[in-house]
Design a protein around this motif. Structure first.
Motif, PDB file in Angstrom:
ATOM      1  N   THR A  89      33.295 -18.564  -8.746  1.00 29.45           N
ATOM      2  CA  THR A  89      32.722 -19.287  -9.873  1.00 29.45           C
ATOM      3  C   THR A  89      32.559 -20.763  -9.541  1.00 29.45           C
ATOM      4  O   THR A  89      33.329 -21.344  -8.791  1.00 29.45           O
ATOM      5  CB  THR A  89      33.581 -19.146 -11.145  1.00 29.45           C
ATOM      6  N   ALA A  90      31.517 -21.357 -10.129  1.00 29.72           N
ATOM      7  CA  ALA A  90      31.214 -22.778 -10.022  1.00 29.72           C
ATOM      8  C   ALA A  90      30.606 -23.204 -11.355  1.00 29.72           C
ATOM      9  O   ALA A  90      30.268 -22.354 -12.182  1.00 29.72           O
ATOM     10  CB  ALA A  90      30.234 -23.022  -8.870  1.00 29.72           C
ATOM     11  N   PRO A  91      30.454 -24.506 -11.599  1.00 28.61           N
ATOM     12  CA  PRO A  91      29.835 -24.914 -12.868  1.00 28.61           C
ATOM     13  C   PRO A  91      28.461 -24.302 -13.084  1.00 28.61           C
ATOM     14  O   PRO A  91      28.047 -24.080 -14.227  1.00 28.61           O
ATOM     15  CB  PRO A  91      29.755 -26.436 -12.719  1.00 28.61           C
ATOM     16  N   GLU A  92      27.734 -24.001 -11.985  1.00 27.91           N
ATOM     17  CA  GLU A  92      26.386 -23.428 -12.121  1.00 27.91           C
ATOM     18  C   GLU A  92      26.390 -21.957 -12.503  1.00 27.91           C
ATOM     19  O   GLU A  92      25.371 -21.441 -12.972  1.00 27.91           O
ATOM     20  CB  GLU A  92      25.617 -23.589 -10.807  1.00 27.91           C
ATOM     21  N   GLY A  93      27.499 -21.236 -12.273  1.00 26.74           N
ATOM     22  CA  GLY A  93      27.537 -19.826 -12.604  1.00 26.74           C
ATOM     23  C   GLY A  93      28.519 -19.063 -11.749  1.00 26.74           C
ATOM     24  O   GLY A  93      29.332 -19.639 -11.012  1.00 26.74           O
ATOM     25  N   THR A  94      28.425 -17.744 -11.823  1.00 26.15           N
ATOM     26  CA  THR A  94      29.325 -16.832 -11.118  1.00 26.15           C
ATOM     27  C   THR A  94      28.549 -16.079 -10.058  1.00 26.15           C
ATOM     28  O   THR A  94      27.520 -15.465 -10.346  1.00 26.15           O
ATOM     29  CB  THR A  94      29.963 -15.839 -12.108  1.00 26.15           C
ATOM     30  N   ALA A  95      29.034 -16.122  -8.819  1.00 29.59           N
ATOM     31  CA  ALA A  95      28.377 -15.446  -7.700  1.00 29.59           C
ATOM     32  C   ALA A  95      29.072 -14.121  -7.428  1.00 29.59           C
ATOM     33  O   ALA A  95      30.305 -14.064  -7.321  1.00 29.59           O
ATOM     34  CB  ALA A  95      28.402 -16.319  -6.447  1.00 29.59           C
ATOM     35  N   VAL A  96      28.282 -13.069  -7.310  1.00 28.50           N
ATOM     36  CA  VAL A  96      28.771 -11.720  -7.036  1.00 28.50           C
ATOM     37  C   VAL A  96      27.920 -11.135  -5.917  1.00 28.50           C
ATOM     38  O   VAL A  96      26.686 -11.135  -6.017  1.00 28.50           O
ATOM     39  CB  VAL A  96      28.675 -10.821  -8.281  1.00 28.50           C
ATOM     40  N   THR A  97      28.557 -10.649  -4.870  1.00 24.97           N
ATOM     41  CA  THR A  97      27.826  -9.966  -3.807  1.00 24.97           C
ATOM     42  C   THR A  97      28.162  -8.484  -3.853  1.00 24.97           C
ATOM     43  O   THR A  97      29.327  -8.098  -3.773  1.00 24.97           O
ATOM     44  CB  THR A  97      28.173 -10.542  -2.422  1.00 24.97           C
ATOM     45  N   THR A  98      27.133  -7.662  -4.011  1.00 27.28           N
ATOM     46  CA  THR A  98      27.310  -6.217  -4.004  1.00 27.28           C
ATOM     47  C   THR A  98      27.009  -5.687  -2.602  1.00 27.28           C
ATOM     48  O   THR A  98      26.736  -6.447  -1.678  1.00 27.28           O
ATOM     49  CB  THR A  98      26.367  -5.545  -5.014  1.00 27.28           C
TER      50      THR A  98
ATOM     51  N   ALA B 239      37.809 -14.247 -11.693  1.00 29.82           N
ATOM     52  CA  ALA B 239      37.944 -15.696 -11.573  1.00 29.82           C
ATOM     53  C   ALA B 239      37.554 -16.322 -12.901  1.00 29.82           C
ATOM     54  O   ALA B 239      36.720 -15.781 -13.634  1.00 29.82           O
ATOM     55  CB  ALA B 239      37.047 -16.238 -10.452  1.00 29.82           C
ATOM     56  N   PRO B 240      38.122 -17.487 -13.224  1.00 28.10           N
ATOM     57  CA  PRO B 240      37.772 -18.140 -14.492  1.00 28.10           C
ATOM     58  C   PRO B 240      36.488 -18.960 -14.363  1.00 28.10           C
ATOM     59  O   PRO B 240      36.129 -19.429 -13.279  1.00 28.10           O
ATOM     60  CB  PRO B 240      38.968 -19.074 -14.729  1.00 28.10           C
ATOM     61  N   ASP B 241      35.778 -19.120 -15.480  1.00 29.32           N
ATOM     62  CA  ASP B 241      34.640 -20.037 -15.484  1.00 29.32           C
ATOM     63  C   ASP B 241      35.065 -21.351 -16.130  1.00 29.32           C
ATOM     64  O   ASP B 241      36.240 -21.560 -16.454  1.00 29.32           O
ATOM     65  CB  ASP B 241      33.413 -19.411 -16.142  1.00 29.32           C
ATOM     66  N   TRP B 242      34.115 -22.245 -16.325  1.00 31.51           N
ATOM     67  CA  TRP B 242      34.440 -23.582 -16.831  1.00 31.51           C
ATOM     68  C   TRP B 242      34.598 -23.625 -18.342  1.00 31.51           C
ATOM     69  O   TRP B 242      34.892 -24.666 -18.915  1.00 31.51           O
ATOM     70  CB  TRP B 242      33.372 -24.570 -16.346  1.00 31.51           C
TER      71      TRP B 242
END
Length: 488
Positions: free
Chosen positions: A238-247, A195-198
C-alpha cells in the motif's frame, strides 16, 4: 520474502516437506545511471497505521521496499545465536517498543503460533496459538501503530494480537480485536496478504483473487473478485496512491471508494508457459514494490516469469504505463525470482531463486519446467534513468542469496544470508550446505563482510526475509527457528 499462499484449505500436504515449502514466499552492466548509496533517495512514506518503517512488515514497510532506516551489525566480530523453536518462522517484526514478534508454524502439529521475543537474546517470552487453516494459518502479517500484530487466521478472521504484562510482570499475548471476513471469503479460500491503507482500513487479498477492505472499528467488510483464474500467491503493498496487488497474470493498482475496492489499472505480464523450479507459483513471485526518486512511490516494480529470462518490470504508479522491462539475473543463468525486489529512489535490486530446493510446492502450482535445476541464485541492480525514460542494468552477479535481502539506508549496505555449496565451485545443493550472513556493497554487488551462521538444513533460511532490530541485531527466520546475528 515472497511466499506462495495459493493452496486452499482442502489441500493435503506432506507434513514436513509442505511446511518448509510453505515458508519459502558477476557480469558488469551499464553503470551510466548508477546512484551512490548516499543519494539513493526516499523510501515510501510512513504509513500512520503501521509500526516503525523497516520493521513493521516482512518487506520493511507497507510499500514493500525491503529497506530499513536502521543500521545492521556494525564494527566488531560477527557472531550468531539461534533460538530453536522447532518451527518455521518467516515473519519476524518489531514494534515501536522494541519487542520482536514472530509468526511461526511448528513442524509438529502445524498450529500457527505467535511468539513475543526478548529483544536482548531472542528467547521466547510468550506464545499464542492461532486457529489453523489454509496453509497452516497464514504467513503475512504486520505490526500496527499500537504494536499489535495484525494477521488473518484459519477461521477467516482478522486479528490484532497485543502483548501485555500481567500483575506479576510476566508477558502474555492476547487477541485484542477480531473481525470475521467470512462474509466475503469462501470457506475454501484464505487470506494471502494484508496491509493498512492511509485511512486505517486493512486491505487483504486471498489465494483465489478476492481483494477487499476491512474496518475493524465499524465492522465494515467490502470486496471484489479479480478475473477468474487469477490467483494471488504473494503479499500486497500500500501507498498513498493505492494498493498494489500482483496476481499470477497481472499487476493491479486499486483504491477504495467508501471502502469498496476499485481497479485503477491492470498490467498483464509474461507469466511464461509453466512454473519454473525455485518458484512456488506459475507467475510472478513478487510482492509489488513501490519506489521513486521524489515521493518514494512514483513507480511499482515486479519480476515476471518469462520462459527464457527474468525481466524486471517497472510501471508508473499514476497510470500503470511502462517505464522499462530489463532482463536480470543473467550472470547466474537463473531466470526466476520468488522474492520481492528491493526498491529505493531510482534503484532496484533483484535476488534470484531459480532452482532453490523447496521440499514441496503448493497444490495447483503445476509442474515446473524443467522438472528440477541447480540453485542458480544471482543478484542484479537496475536503476531507473533520471528522466524516467527507461532503466539501465548497473551490475549483475551470481551471488546465491538464500533470503530476501534488506537494504539499510543507515549503513548503506545490503544484508542477507547466502547458501554456499558444500563443495566449493559446484552449483548443487545438499542437506549439509553452509550458510553465511553477508553484507553487500550496493555500488558493486560485492560482499564486503561475512560470517558463517551454521551448516545444514536446520539453518535453511528458505528465501525468508530478515529484519534489522533497533539494536542493530539482524533477525533471520529459518525452518527451525530464528537466527540473531550481532557484532561484538
Amino acid at each position: 520474502m515472497s511466499l506462495s499462499l495459493a493452496p486452499r484449505r482442502t489441500t493435503r500436504w506432506r507434513p514436513l516437506g509442505a511446511l518448509l515449502a510453505a515458508f519459502a514466499l558477476g557480469c558488469a552492466g551499464s553503470s551510466a545511471s548508477a546512484v551512490s548509496p548516499a543519494a539513493f533517495g526516499p523510501t515510501p512514506p510512513h504509513n500512520p497505521y503501521a509500526g516503525p518503517d523497516g520493521t513493521a512488515t516482512m518487506h520493511g514497510d507497507t510499500g514493500s521496499s525491503d529497506t530499513t532506516p536502521l543500521a545492521g551489525p556494525g564494527a566488531g566480530t560477527l557472531s550468531s545465536s539461534r533460538t530453536a523453536l522447532a518451527s518455521a518462522c518467516p515473519t519476524v517484526l518489531v514494534g515501536a517498543d522494541g519487542y520482536p514478534v514472530a509468526l511461526c508454524t511448528p513442524i509438529f502439529g502445524q498450529v500457527p503460533t505467535v511468539h513475543l521475543l526478548d529483544p536482548d537474546d531472542g528467547s521466547s517470552l510468550a506464545t499464542l496459538k492461532l486457529t489453523k487453516g489454509s496453509l497452516l494459518g497464514g504467513v503475512y502479517a504486520y505490526i500496527d501503530h499500537q504494536d499489535r500484530l495484525v494477521v488473518a487466521d484459519g477461521s477467516r478472521s482478522l486479528l490484532r494480537v497485543g502483548h501485555h504484562r500481567n500483575g506479576a510482570g510476566e508477558w502474555r499475548l492476547t487477541v485484542d480485536r477480531s473481525l470475521s471476513l467470512a462474509s466475503v471469503i469462501p470457506g475454501d479460500d484464505a487470506v494471502t496478504g494484508l496491509a493498512p491503507d492511509w485511512d486505517g482500513r486493512v486491505w487483504f487479498a486471498t489465494g483465489s483473487g478476492v481483494v477487499g477492505t476491512a474496518d475493524d472499528t465499524t465492522g465494515a467488510v467490502k470486496a471484489l473478485t479479480l478475473p477468474s483464474g487469477e490467483r494471488v500467491a504473494n503479499s500486497i503493498s500500500t501507498a498513498p496512491e493505492g494498493t498494489a496487488v500482483t496476481t499470477t497474470h497481472a499487476t493491479y493498482l486499486l483504491t477504495a471508494q467508501g471502502g469498496t475496492p476499485k481497479v485503477l489499472w491492470r498490467k498483464a505480464y509474461d507469466r511464461g508457459s509453466a512454473r519454473k523450479p525455485g518458484l512456488l507459483s506459475w507467475g510472478s513471485g513478487s510482492t509489488p514494490t513501490f519506489l521513486g526518486p521524489s515521493k518514494g512511490t512514483e513507480y511499482v516494480a515486479i519480476v515476471d516469469n518469462a520462459d527464457t529470462a527474468a525481466n524486471l518490470k517497472v510501471y508508473r504508479t499514476a497510470d500503470g504505463s511502462d517505464v522499462c522491462s530489463v532482463p536480470v539475473l543473467k550472470a547466474a543463468n537463473g531466470p526466476g525470482s520468488e522474492n520481492s525486489p528491493v526498491g529505493v529512489g531510482r534503484s532496484v535490486f533483484v535476488a534470484g531463486t531459480y532452482g532453490y530446493p523447496y521440499p514441496a510446492v503448493p497444490e495447483g502450482a503445476g509442474d515446473s519446467v524443467p522438472a528440477s535445476a541447480d540453485f542458480a541464485g544471482g543478484l542484479s541492480r537496475v536503476d531507473v534513468r533520471a528522466d524516467g525514460s527507461g532503466c539501465s542494468l548497473v551490475w549483475d552477479n551470481s551471488l546465491r542469496s538464500a533470503a530476501v535481502p534488506k537494504l539499510s539506508t543507515a549503513d548503506g549496505l545490503l544484508h542477507t544470508v547466502v547458501r554456499d555449496p558444500l563443495i566449493p565451485g559446484t552449483k548443487g545443493t545438499s542437506l549439509l550446505d553452509p550458510y553465511r550472513y553477508v553484507q553487500i556493497d550496493p555500488d558493486s554487488g560485492q560482499i564486503t563482510r561475512s560470517a558463517k551462521v551454521g551448516t545444514g538444513s536446520l539453518y535453511d533460511t528458505l528465501q525468508m526475509a530478515g529484519t534489522v532490530a533497533p539494536d542493530g541485531a539482524y533477525l533471520q527466520g529459518t525452518v527451525t527457528g530464528i537466527l540473531r546475528i550481532t557484532a561484538q
